[in-house]
Motif scaffolding. Sequence first.
Motif, PDB file in Angstrom:
ATOM      1  N   HIS A   1       0.810  -1.229   0.000  1.00 40.25           N
ATOM      2  CA  HIS A   1       0.000   0.000   0.000  1.00 40.25           C
ATOM      3  C   HIS A   1       0.841   1.277   0.000  1.00 40.25           C
ATOM      4  O   HIS A   1       0.354   2.341  -0.394  1.00 40.25           O
ATOM      5  CB  HIS A   1      -0.929   0.007   1.217  1.00 40.25           C
ATOM      6  CG  HIS A   1      -0.205  -0.049   2.524  1.00 40.25           C
ATOM      7  ND1 HIS A   1       0.218  -1.240   3.084  1.00 40.25           N
ATOM      8  CD2 HIS A   1       0.191   0.935   3.388  1.00 40.25           C
ATOM      9  CE1 HIS A   1       0.824  -0.990   4.234  1.00 40.25           C
ATOM     10  NE2 HIS A   1       0.817   0.335   4.446  1.00 40.25           N
TER      11      HIS A   1
ATOM     12  N   MET B   1      -2.625  -6.451  -2.769  1.00 41.20           N
ATOM     13  CA  MET B   1      -3.136  -5.963  -1.482  1.00 41.20           C
ATOM     14  C   MET B   1      -4.380  -6.736  -1.054  1.00 41.20           C
ATOM     15  O   MET B   1      -5.168  -7.168  -1.901  1.00 41.20           O
ATOM     16  CB  MET B   1      -3.459  -4.463  -1.591  1.00 41.20           C
ATOM     17  CG  MET B   1      -2.225  -3.593  -1.832  1.00 41.20           C
ATOM     18  SD  MET B   1      -2.606  -1.935  -2.474  1.00 41.20           S
ATOM     19  CE  MET B   1      -3.670  -1.304  -1.191  1.00 41.20           C
TER      20      MET B   1
ATOM     21  N   LYS C   1      -6.562  -3.356   3.143  1.00 41.79           N
ATOM     22  CA  LYS C   1      -5.659  -2.322   2.623  1.00 41.79           C
ATOM     23  C   LYS C   1      -6.267  -1.642   1.386  1.00 41.79           C
ATOM     24  O   LYS C   1      -6.042  -0.444   1.159  1.00 41.79           O
ATOM     25  CB  LYS C   1      -4.309  -2.951   2.268  1.00 41.79           C
ATOM     26  CG  LYS C   1      -3.543  -3.469   3.487  1.00 41.79           C
ATOM     27  CD  LYS C   1      -3.063  -2.332   4.331  1.00 41.79           C
ATOM     28  CE  LYS C   1      -2.436  -2.829   5.646  1.00 41.79           C
ATOM     29  NZ  LYS C   1      -1.289  -3.703   5.461  1.00 41.79           N
TER      30      LYS C   1
ATOM     31  N   HIS D   1      -6.552   2.313   1.724  1.00 44.31           N
ATOM     32  CA  HIS D   1      -5.573   3.081   0.958  1.00 44.31           C
ATOM     33  C   HIS D   1      -5.982   3.326  -0.493  1.00 44.31           C
ATOM     34  O   HIS D   1      -5.987   4.478  -0.945  1.00 44.31           O
ATOM     35  CB  HIS D   1      -4.212   2.367   0.992  1.00 44.31           C
ATOM     36  CG  HIS D   1      -3.573   2.359   2.346  1.00 44.31           C
ATOM     37  ND1 HIS D   1      -3.868   1.429   3.318  1.00 44.31           N
ATOM     38  CD2 HIS D   1      -2.658   3.196   2.907  1.00 44.31           C
ATOM     39  CE1 HIS D   1      -3.162   1.671   4.400  1.00 44.31           C
ATOM     40  NE2 HIS D   1      -2.418   2.738   4.186  1.00 44.31           N
TER      41      HIS D   1
END
Length: 577
Positions: free
Chosen positions: A81, A113, A117, A121
Amino acid sequence: MADLNPIQILVDELQDEDLQMRLNAVKRLSTIALALGEKRTREELIPFLTENVQEEDEIRLVLAESLGDFVPLVGGKAYAHVLIAPLQGLASVDEIVVREKAVEMMVKVADEMDSAKIESHLVSAIGKLSEDSFFAPRASACGLYPIAFSKASAPMQTKLIAAFKKLCHDETPMVRRAAATALKSLVSTASSEIASSTLLPMLSLLMKDNHDSVRVLSVHSIVGFASVLPEEEVGSSLMTLLHDGVKDSSWKVRKAVGECIKVLQDTISPALVKSDLVVIFTRLLKDPEAEVKSLVVSFVPSFGSSLSNADREVLVLSNILPALSEACGDSNQYARVAVASSLPSLSPILGKAKTLEHIVPLLLKLLQDDFSDVRLGVISQLSKLQPVIGSDQVLGVIVPQIVAIAEDPQWRVRLAIIEQLEPFGKILGSSKFDSKLLPVAMSWLVDSVFAVREAMIAQLPKLIKLFGNSWTKSSLIPKIVSLGSETVYVARLTTLFVINAVVDVVDKSLVQKNFVPLVLKMSGDAVPNVRFNVARTLGLLLKKVSSNANIKSQLEALKSDADEDVQYFATQSLDGK
């Protein structure tokens, strides 16, 4: 202090006035990351790259591409991330090539990811890009929605869909184009329910956009919807959009519909193909724009053969064939070329009687077309007819037309006929070939165009293998011998080229009895070009026949020829080279 060296070196090089120096520095980022280690790469290098985006697009492009491979260098999937932030900055620049590469790398990183995450993000980055006041970041955001949606929770998916919907209504055409492109990938990750209730209205909206470039990209998304929606929805909604697409005022949109036809045929049910897709296909075959018509006509073989067995013949006869018949008289020559190349492929579908009734008359008409590429298209596909209509019909109907255009002013047409001689030989047999096509074939050996003569020579070994040495002895060799006595020197030269080409497939006794005396006789030719080719041919014959004393004697004589080239090749032949 030594620990700071890798970062300091990078800073110094990125501040250098020389563009190549700065570019090389970015290309070495992975080496710097390895020197720093995973922790310092995450905590120092990545923040530095995020805050110090270079101005040159060339450097930005290399940086984006490098960051896509940085996941192992920052500590693996658990820390992937951290790469989103610098790539987000690159996805916001003006240059589209840099933005597209940044989005591509963000998708690559996001694929590593986990869902948590993604939501903490990537979704945050998508939100910032989507709300940016400049159009470029909003356009970049569109390409990130599919990967985020595929990994997000149901509540977050709802939020993502709502945000994506706003981009479909964006005031800037470039953003709507990006949304139309992303829609195809987005629907492939959605459930049937979401595709029907939420995404389909977006597709309908984009299909009515006032910019044809948006509508073109939307058409390609229809394929993605067809594989997700239930059949009833495909029939009631998608087919309506396609019917509207073939009536679109922009030929580019209609062409896009044509490009999707084959994939749709393999995706939707046979019932929908019969009720809707055939109608759409037929309408495109009659399109006023030549580029659209030519494209769709080229799909006729695959489209026709993929129709269901029960309906294939009826649909071809009632829909496709009338449209092709009309296209035979189209004012655009390239549309007629496409028809000429596609028509013969329908013969296996229709069978002998209907092929003779419907297809052969159209082909004969196209063989008389003023545009040579049309005639070329027909000739190159004629071999597909024989298994259907039989050799007698080919002999009685097609071959007379071929003979009639044997002296076509366009040499490429003559070349195309020559390339079909072996298939015609298989169809006709040696006796019918001799009476109908061999005289024409021999005339091509003295054609004014070298490529035609060369192609005809290349066909002779194939014909010898096809018909055998008996045919070679009775039909071909007498004509070769006669050719060697012609007054035109090109004909005599061609005779030598013919012997060189066929000597490996002709029985050795025939070579000894017919070719050796002929070539020896030609060694006294008045033209030096003929004599040095005689020397080369004699060298070839020297290796093929057992009784070669006369050949050696003649080569010795040619070593004393007045022409230097003749001397050289005679020497080469005697030396076995």
